[in-house]
Enzyme design. Structure first.
Site: not given
Length: 187
Positions: A45, A56, A59, A87, A151, A154, A162
């Site tokens: 993930r 990106r 882009h 990890s 999670s 991630e 971003d």
């Protein structure tokens, strides 16, 4: 009716996002601007978040490649390998870091554990709070998420990538409008 789970996840992201230092975002952004090409790697993930980052960068008109794609060229001197690994010890990613170092490339990592093998090889480290099943980071005391496995890391990785992109947009005087023509038109 709002989702209780979603609200809790957003509260966790808000709480732990303060553990990502602005200085590290600036440092990795500057490094990206100094190199010829950026290679990006991640597994599972975390790899999906890394893949979105490579897109990106493209882009932004930065030559970028995701490791493992058939069109990814060989890495060399004055290139950068960005590895996303909670990890910091995923075997395939450690191997990639070793190969990149021996080819003269610089390494940056997005990780929970800067002291792990990938962090020890890295020129730039962005520490992202999170937890892995085996141990918990202590860069923000004890991180404890209600979410399964990695999670939190991630999700924070995606937001960190971003944030790097927004920083690069500012440094490069790019806008959504100037980037959009580079968006895929064959999908």
């Amino acid at each position: 009716m709002e989702s209780k789970n979603m609200k809790t996840i957003i509260q966790e992201l808000d709480k732990y996002s303060s553990g990502v230092s602005e200085e590290s975002i600036q440092e990795i952004s500057q490094t990206i601007l100094e190199v010829n090409r950026v290679f990006v790697a991640g597994a599972g993930r975390s790899g999906y978040a890394a893949r979105g980052f490579a897109m990106r960068l493209m882009h932004l008109n930065i030559r970028s490649f995701f490791i493992g794609e058939p069109t990814t060229p060989s890495i060399g001197k004055n290139d950068l390998l960005v590895i996303g690994s909670g990890s910091g010890a995923t075997t395939s990613l450690v191997d990639n870091a070793k190969k990149a170092k021996s080819a003269g490339a610089r390494i940056a990592t997005i990780t929970i554990y800067p002291e792990a093998p990938i962090g020890r090889m890295s020129d730039v480290i962005v520490v992202v709070p999170g937890e892995t099943p085996k141990k918990v980071t202590n860069n923000m005391d004890t991180v404890k998420s209600i979410q399964p496995m990695g999670s939190l890391f991630e999700q924070l990785s995606w937001l960190t990538y971003d944030s790097i992109i927004l920083n690069l947009m500012n440094l490069m005087t790019e806008t959504t409008e100037s980037m959009f023509p580079r968006h895929a038109n064959l999908e």
